[in-house]
Design a protein around this motif. Structure first.
Motif, mmCIF file in Angstrom:
data_model
loop_
_atom_site.group_PDB
_atom_site.id
_atom_site.type_symbol
_atom_site.label_atom_id
_atom_site.label_comp_id
_atom_site.label_asym_id
_atom_site.label_seq_id
_atom_site.Cartn_x
_atom_site.Cartn_y
_atom_site.Cartn_z
ATOM 1 N N ALA A 448 -35.682 -0.303 -44.984
ATOM 2 C CA ALA A 448 -35.071 -1.384 -44.198
ATOM 3 C C ALA A 448 -33.560 -1.236 -44.095
ATOM 4 O O ALA A 448 -32.932 -1.717 -43.152
ATOM 5 N N ASP A 449 -32.939 -0.567 -45.080
ATOM 6 C CA ASP A 449 -31.486 -0.408 -45.069
ATOM 7 C C ASP A 449 -31.075 0.946 -44.504
ATOM 8 O O ASP A 449 -30.119 1.570 -44.978
ATOM 9 N N HIS A 450 -31.789 1.410 -43.475
ATOM 10 C CA HIS A 450 -31.538 2.746 -42.935
ATOM 11 C C HIS A 450 -30.138 2.890 -42.346
ATOM 12 O O HIS A 450 -29.583 3.988 -42.297
ATOM 13 N N GLY A 451 -29.539 1.811 -41.873
ATOM 14 C CA GLY A 451 -28.168 1.867 -41.385
ATOM 15 C C GLY A 451 -27.981 2.613 -40.079
ATOM 16 O O GLY A 451 -26.837 2.953 -39.718
ATOM 17 N N LEU A 452 -29.021 2.894 -39.367
ATOM 18 C CA LEU A 452 -28.915 3.648 -38.123
ATOM 19 C C LEU A 452 -28.589 2.732 -36.951
ATOM 20 O O LEU A 452 -29.087 1.612 -36.867
ATOM 21 N N ASP A 453 -27.768 3.228 -36.036
ATOM 22 C CA ASP A 453 -27.344 2.477 -34.849
ATOM 23 C C ASP A 453 -27.994 3.136 -33.634
ATOM 24 O O ASP A 453 -27.572 4.228 -33.215
ATOM 25 N N LEU A 454 -29.011 2.485 -33.087
ATOM 26 C CA LEU A 454 -29.759 3.062 -31.960
ATOM 27 C C LEU A 454 -28.851 3.309 -30.766
ATOM 28 O O LEU A 454 -28.915 4.375 -30.121
ATOM 29 N N GLU A 455 -27.992 2.348 -30.450
ATOM 30 C CA GLU A 455 -27.138 2.482 -29.274
ATOM 31 C C GLU A 455 -26.154 3.629 -29.446
ATOM 32 O O GLU A 455 -25.852 4.362 -28.483
ATOM 33 N N ALA A 456 -25.653 3.810 -30.653
ATOM 34 C CA ALA A 456 -24.702 4.893 -30.904
ATOM 35 C C ALA A 456 -25.376 6.255 -30.749
ATOM 36 O O ALA A 456 -24.785 7.189 -30.182
ATOM 37 N N ILE A 457 -26.601 6.374 -31.239
ATOM 38 C CA ILE A 457 -27.327 7.636 -31.097
ATOM 39 C C ILE A 457 -27.608 7.914 -29.623
ATOM 40 O O ILE A 457 -27.463 9.045 -29.149
ATOM 41 N N ASP A 458 -27.975 6.869 -28.896
ATOM 42 C CA ASP A 458 -28.219 7.033 -27.465
ATOM 43 C C ASP A 458 -26.954 7.511 -26.758
ATOM 44 O O ASP A 458 -26.990 8.431 -25.923
ATOM 45 N N SER A 459 -25.825 6.913 -27.083
ATOM 46 C CA SER A 459 -24.561 7.305 -26.452
ATOM 47 C C SER A 459 -24.219 8.756 -26.765
ATOM 48 O O SER A 459 -23.729 9.500 -25.901
ATOM 49 N N GLU A 460 -24.483 9.159 -28.000
ATOM 50 C CA GLU A 460 -24.223 10.552 -28.393
ATOM 51 C C GLU A 460 -25.104 11.522 -27.603
ATOM 52 O O GLU A 460 -24.649 12.575 -27.152
ATOM 53 N N LEU A 461 -26.361 11.147 -27.387
ATOM 54 C CA LEU A 461 -27.270 11.993 -26.617
ATOM 55 C C LEU A 461 -26.839 12.079 -25.157
ATOM 56 O O LEU A 461 -26.933 13.136 -24.524
ATOM 57 N N VAL A 462 -26.354 10.965 -24.625
ATOM 58 C CA VAL A 462 -25.873 10.965 -23.244
ATOM 59 C C VAL A 462 -24.649 11.872 -23.118
ATOM 60 O O VAL A 462 -24.513 12.649 -22.162
ATOM 61 N N ALA A 463 -23.778 11.799 -24.113
ATOM 62 C CA ALA A 463 -22.532 12.567 -24.061
ATOM 63 C C ALA A 463 -22.754 14.056 -24.281
ATOM 64 O O ALA A 463 -22.168 14.897 -23.583
ATOM 65 N N ASN A 464 -23.614 14.391 -25.226
ATOM 66 C CA ASN A 464 -23.776 15.788 -25.635
ATOM 67 C C ASN A 464 -25.026 16.457 -25.086
ATOM 68 O O ASN A 464 -25.161 17.680 -25.157
ATOM 69 N N GLY A 465 -25.956 15.652 -24.559
ATOM 70 C CA GLY A 465 -27.187 16.222 -24.047
ATOM 71 C C GLY A 465 -28.197 16.477 -25.156
ATOM 72 O O GLY A 465 -27.879 16.434 -26.345
ATOM 73 N N SER A 466 -29.416 16.741 -24.746
ATOM 74 C CA SER A 466 -30.511 16.969 -25.697
ATOM 75 C C SER A 466 -30.919 18.433 -25.644
ATOM 76 O O SER A 466 -30.893 19.065 -24.591
ATOM 77 N N VAL A 467 -31.270 18.966 -26.799
ATOM 78 C CA VAL A 467 -31.760 20.355 -26.856
ATOM 79 C C VAL A 467 -33.225 20.402 -27.298
ATOM 80 O O VAL A 467 -33.735 21.462 -27.633
ATOM 81 N N SER A 468 -33.903 19.241 -27.289
ATOM 82 C CA SER A 468 -35.297 19.224 -27.747
ATOM 83 C C SER A 468 -36.244 19.878 -26.756
ATOM 84 O O SER A 468 -37.355 20.259 -27.109
ATOM 85 N N ILE A 469 -35.810 19.988 -25.498
ATOM 86 C CA ILE A 469 -36.523 20.813 -24.525
ATOM 87 C C ILE A 469 -35.664 22.057 -24.310
ATOM 88 O O ILE A 469 -34.512 21.951 -23.867
ATOM 89 N N PRO A 470 -36.172 23.257 -24.627
ATOM 90 C CA PRO A 470 -35.377 24.475 -24.459
ATOM 91 C C PRO A 470 -34.877 24.612 -23.022
ATOM 92 O O PRO A 470 -35.583 24.266 -22.067
ATOM 93 N N ALA A 471 -33.654 25.094 -22.872
ATOM 94 C CA ALA A 471 -33.037 25.200 -21.547
ATOM 95 C C ALA A 471 -33.900 25.993 -20.579
ATOM 96 O O ALA A 471 -33.987 25.669 -19.389
ATOM 97 N N ALA A 472 -34.574 27.024 -21.104
ATOM 98 C CA ALA A 472 -35.400 27.871 -20.232
ATOM 99 C C ALA A 472 -36.637 27.148 -19.730
ATOM 100 O O ALA A 472 -37.284 27.615 -18.781
ATOM 101 N N LEU A 473 -36.977 26.012 -20.349
ATOM 102 C CA LEU A 473 -38.189 25.281 -19.970
ATOM 103 C C LEU A 473 -37.883 23.968 -19.258
ATOM 104 O O LEU A 473 -38.797 23.198 -18.973
ATOM 105 N N VAL A 474 -36.639 23.704 -18.973
ATOM 106 C CA VAL A 474 -36.286 22.500 -18.218
ATOM 107 C C VAL A 474 -36.687 22.699 -16.757
ATOM 108 O O VAL A 474 -36.368 23.722 -16.147
ATOM 109 N N ARG A 475 -37.381 21.744 -16.217
ATOM 110 C CA ARG A 475 -37.870 21.877 -14.841
ATOM 111 C C ARG A 475 -36.708 21.821 -13.857
ATOM 112 O O ARG A 475 -35.874 20.909 -13.907
ATOM 113 N N THR A 476 -36.683 22.785 -12.945
ATOM 114 C CA THR A 476 -35.699 22.785 -11.867
ATOM 115 C C THR A 476 -36.358 22.693 -10.497
ATOM 116 O O THR A 476 -35.694 22.368 -9.511
ATOM 117 N N SER A 477 -37.659 22.965 -10.430
ATOM 118 C CA SER A 477 -38.353 22.907 -9.143
ATOM 119 C C SER A 477 -38.636 21.463 -8.754
ATOM 120 O O SER A 477 -38.826 20.588 -9.596
#
Length: 968
Positions: A448-477
């Motif tokens: 319960a005391d995890h101390g995580l800030d969901l909005e802050a993590i979201d903002s970081e992902l927006v700013a830096n992008g996600s690498v959970s999908i490899p760049a070579a597999l991101v859909r471009t078509s």
């Protein structure tokens, strides 16, 4: 108005009122029809029609009829015992939001769910367009050339992919099929079940290693994997192709919005479930499976394909393409017994894509992916180890000895997760996943005391992008570029589009659909209502069994009902179509013989009149089909039956027989037939397609059958849905009960634990089982018997009236038929040139869907009115058929031109009626309004007769341009 004081309270309560609502003819109409037959009572009709040797001595053990309010109230109480947690189990099933405009106007709309398979395309253009949209959606997302109009579920699609690889692979001598260890377990099980009788060797493991060690005919991988991995398959595909094998990908349809398509990676077959495109989980179904492949393999694609053709005016028109691929043509040479689809659910998935459009779908998929990213980022920041470092929506955690406590903590917060192995936990996000679920999961796993800030993590992902999908597999078509997916995004536009398509199709909301062998009876509203209840719709099929207490109670109760009706000792609910029921029943027989050391017993006797799925199913169960002849009256030739049973006694596995026969008569010798098979060491499989003529009058299990499937979408009121869904549970005798399907994820009591699955979910398409439960509970024993009696009455009345104008091909005792009759048009074709197809198309001008055409005998129409049609509607159909016979007589007499007449020109459209260049030697009014009664309620076919040959020679199975629609 004063109350009727002559009636008792019991009479005033009208607990049997539903019987009269389900059965079309009232008491007076029944008496009028009986009088036409020279009979005084329904009892007398049954005595003259049904062999005394099979009639039940006692009523079946079911309760009396009940009211709709009472039955729905009880079922609601049962359903309330289901615990609907937030499901994050994944494994091919995800919670979804069904757009209300689709829920109300498609799933809950009889204009969509009571229509038949579009074998008569001129009155099915709406459904065909919806299915073509679905196929286009699948093509765009998979990156392949050709898609079918859906299969039964993802797991059976996996099995179909394997057999396609075997047929089409250039590795001719190979007998190995390699299976990704990251495939969903139910997919692996159904593949193994299908492969064993066919003699294929299935090897499950790490594909990168297996492809180096073996020479397969096919390979299948999950994309993304069942534990969440998103892997670049291109190198593996190249190695597969180097060995002349084909590569299959089992894909998550939502992930394909963001991932490079398997077709772009080089896959030859791509399949999966379209469930998460707006179709409820429903404890396993019904769901449409998508299936796509390369154009080179089009002749081997299982199931139905919708194609574009032209009508007799040259206008664009849609139809089912390449029907000669299907089992009813190829019979024992078939490589698939698929005879149905999941049309209603495929339509819903296609409409989901149409409503949201490409941008809306990208938002939904991106939101799901973002939730998984936020969840994973937070967990990793607190030291939680992930099994996978790539994902779309699913992550798997290494939690060691903390796994169970984390699972229990999530459960306490109302979230179901997936246990993997001994110490791992799987979590899948979906369209409904929100901030609260993420916070709850952090609390359950970290504290319960995890101390995580969901909005802050979201903002970081927006700013830096996600690498959970490899760049070579991101859909471009691009996806869904066709205008149909970019037009109907407001509810007003969508509503009107749905209504526009609905208006093009004949359904039971318009007229009787008297299809022999198909039993198109009433799908009562009270029966359909529970399908939309969230207590049934929102349950994941692999939810903890204690959360599904309501489902368990309903299914167990339904099994008891069906056992009482059939005389069998057990019911297997897993098969989700009639043909799958055949296959499952034959596997039970096969496994029984093997367990007894009789693995050489592989001969299956089948009468020549059988439906094509019978020999196709036998072939899939590794049985050799031996055809038994029929006599001139349509009955099994007893001398031939006995001779072949004795000839093959040493190797006899079983007999497959339909009762009443496919020719529409009760065979007097059915008990003797069963005895002959048993005397020669075989088992009796009774095809339940014609069970509507047996319920509460006779029982397959009492007659001598060892196993039988029940078409719940025929006899027991599940609607046909325009070509699916269906359910085909099997009844079995006690000695076969251990040998029916089980399931690798959710074990079923009764069958041997190691038995493989035949469907993706343990209880098949469980969410439509309440339809049958409600029907049986409403009718009770008296109602079910009355339904069978009136079905027989309606069929004999219709046969008597039409027999004065047409030749009836087969009759049984006392010149009676069972629940259907066959009208022979071959003599009329010889005398007039008018074919059964001409009559079928002409019936559309009279406002009717044609009966079953050219089955089981070419050149005939098989007609089944069912018990639900009132006398007035049957008389209207008879009037139309008599008028058509007069038109044929006018052709015979030269009063109508032999080549240009209303039958050859049918169906007639509004375009015909207003055509200033009309040059046919009969009036457009005669074409479009052949009877005065038609004017009162005219149904207009939207296209003229379709050119089937053109459609196959110019195969096109994707959405035409909108310009072509506009031109038409």
């Amino acid at each position: 108005m004063s109350a009727d004081n002559t009636l008792s309270l019991a009479q005033l309560e009208q607990t049997d009122a539903f019987i009269g609502r389900h059965i079309g003819p009232n008491a007076a109409e029944q008496q009028a029809m009986l009088a036409e037959l020279g009979l005084e009572s329904l009892d007398q009709l049954i005595e003259q029609t049904v062999p005394e040797s099979i009639q039940l001595a006692q009523p079946i053990d079911l309760a009396d009829s009940r009211t709709e309010e009472d039955v729905l109230s009880e079922l609601k109480q049962i359903a309330s015992k289901n615990v609907i947690n937030r499901s994050m189990i994944g494994m091919g099933y995800s919670d979804t939001i069904v757009p209300n405009v689709i829920l109300r106007n498609v799933l809950e709309n009889p204009g969509w769910y009571t229509a038949y398979t579009p074998y008569q395309p001129e009155v099915a253009q709406g459904r065909l367009e919806a299915l073509l949209n679905y196929q286009q959606m699948v093509l765009d997302l998979t990156g392949l050339d050709l898609a079918n109009a859906s299969l039964l579920d993802e797991s059976t699609a996996a099995a179909e992919a394997m057999t396609l690889c075997k047929r089409m692979s250039k590795a001719r001598k190979a007998n190995i099929f390699l299976v990704d260890e990251n495939l969903h377990p139910q997919n692996i099980s159904v593949i193994e079940t299908r492969a064993e009788p066919l003699g294929y060797e299935v090897i499950v493991g790490n594909l990168d290693e297996l492809i180096e060690q073996h020479d397969p005919f096919g390979v299948v991988a999950q994309y993304p994997g069942t534990y969440g991995h998103v892997k670049d398959l291109s190198e593996l595909i190249e190695k597969t192709h180097a060995k002349k094998a084909l590569f299959c990908a089992s894909a998550d349809i939502m992930s394909l919005i963001m991932l490079k398509s398997p077709g772009e990676l080089g896959a030859d077959v791509v399949f999966g479930s379209a469930q998460r495109f707006g179709v409820p989980m429903g404890y396993g179904g019904p769901h449409a499976a998508f299936f796509a492949t390369r154009d080179a393999y089009k002749r081997s694609v299982p199931g139905r394909i919708i194609g574009v053709s032209v009508d007799s005016r040259g206008n664009q028109a849609l139809r089912m393409a390449m029907q000669t691929r299907e089992q009813h043509i190829r019979r024992e040479k078939a490589t698939s017994n698929i005879c149905t689809a999941q049309v209603l659910l495929a339509n819903m998935a296609g409409f989901y894509a149409t409503y949201h459009g490409p941008q809306g779908l990208k938002v939904i998929a991106s939101r799901i992916h973002r939730m998984a990213d936020i969840l994973a980022t937070g967990l990793q920041s607190k030291g939680v180890e992930l099994v996978n470092n790539t994902w779309f929506d699913t992550i798997t955690l290494n939690l060691g000895d903390k796994r169970d406590s984390a699972y229990d903590a999530a459960l306490a917060l109302g979230i179901n997760l997936r246990k993997v192995g001994a110490d791992q936990l799987g979590i899948s996000c979906d369209e409904k996943t929100g901030r609260q679920e993420i916070l709850d999961l952090w609390q359950a796993i970290i504290g319960a005391d995890h101390g995580l800030d969901l909005e802050a993590i979201d903002s970081e992902l927006v700013a830096n992008g996600s690498v959970s999908i490899p760049a070579a597999l991101v859909r471009t078509s691009a996806i869904l570029t066709h205008p149909v997916f970019n037009t109907h995004h407001s509810e007003t536009e969508m509503l009107r589009y749905l209504k526009q398509l609905e208006n093009k199709d004949i359904s039971l909301t318009h007229a009787m659909i008297a299809l022999g062998s198909c039993t198109m009876k009433l799908n009562a509203t009270a029966e359909m209502i529970p399908v939309s209840w969230p207590e049934f719709g929102s349950m994941h099929p692999f939810a903890p069994i204690d959360q599904a207490a309501g489902y368990s109670e309903m299914i167990n109760s339904l099994e008891e009902m069906l056992k009482a009706i059939t005389g069998f000792d057990a019911i297997c609910m897993q098969p989700n179509s009639g043909a799958q029921g055949e296959y499952a029943g034959l596997l039970a027989i096969r496994n029984f013989h093997i367990a007894n050391g009789d693995d050489h017993r592989n001969i299956c006797l089948i009468p020549s009149s059988a439906h094509g799925t019978n020999p196709a199913s036998a072939a899939l169960a590794d049985m050799k089909v031996v055809i038994v002849g029929c006599d001139d009256q349509g009955n099994v030739d007893m001398d031939d039956m006995r001779a072949k049973a004795e000839q093959h006694a040493e190797n006899l596995s079983c007999l497959m027989i339909t009762y009443p026969s496919t020719h529409g008569v009760y065979e007097e010798s059915i008990r003797e037939i069963c005895e002959i098979i048993h005397e020669n060491g075989g088992q009796v499989y009774m095809d339940g397609a014609n069970m509507n003529a047996q319920v509460a009058i006779s029982q397959p299990g009492e007659i001598g059958a060892d196993v039988s499937h029940l078409n719940l979408h025929k006899t027991f009121c599940i609607p046909h849905g325009g070509g699916g869904p269906g359910m085909g549970p099997i009844g079995i005798k006690a000695h076969l009960a251990p040998f029916v399907a089980n399931h690798p994820v959710q074990k079923i009591d009764g069958p041997k634990p190691d038995n493989g699955a035949v469907s993706a979910a343990p209880w098949g398409s469980a969410s439509i089982l309440p339809i049958t439960w409600v029907y049986i509970a409403l009718m009770g024993q008296p109602g079910l018997r009355k339904a069978t009696e009136v079905a027989i009455l309606n069929a004999n009345y219709l046969t008597k009236k039409l027999g004065e104008h047409y030749s009836v091909l087969y009759t049984g005792r006392n010149d009676k038929v069972a629940h259907e009759c066959i009208i022979d048009l071959r003599p009329l074709k010889d005398s007039s040139g008018i074919s059964e197809e001409d009559v079928a198309k002409r019936l559309m001008d009279y406002g009717f869907h044609a009966p079953t055409m050219s089955f089981p005998v070419a050149g005939t129409l098989m007609i089944e009115p069912t018990e639900s049609e009132p006398k007035a509607e049957i008389d209207r159909f008879i009037e139309a058929m008599i008028a058509i016979r007069q038109e044929i007589a006018d052709v015979e007499a030269g009063k109508l031109n032999a080549e240009q007449n209303p039958l050859k020109g049918a169906p007639h459209t509004m375009e015909d009626l207003i055509d200033p260049k009309w040059d046919r030697p009969y009036s457009p009014v005669l074409g479009a309004f052949p009877l005065d009664s038609v004017k009162a309620n005219k149904f207009w076919p939207t296209v003229n007769r379709i050119d089937n040959v053109y459609g196959d020679r110019n195969l096109f199975c994707a959405c035409p341009s909108m310009e072509s629609y506009a031109q038409d």
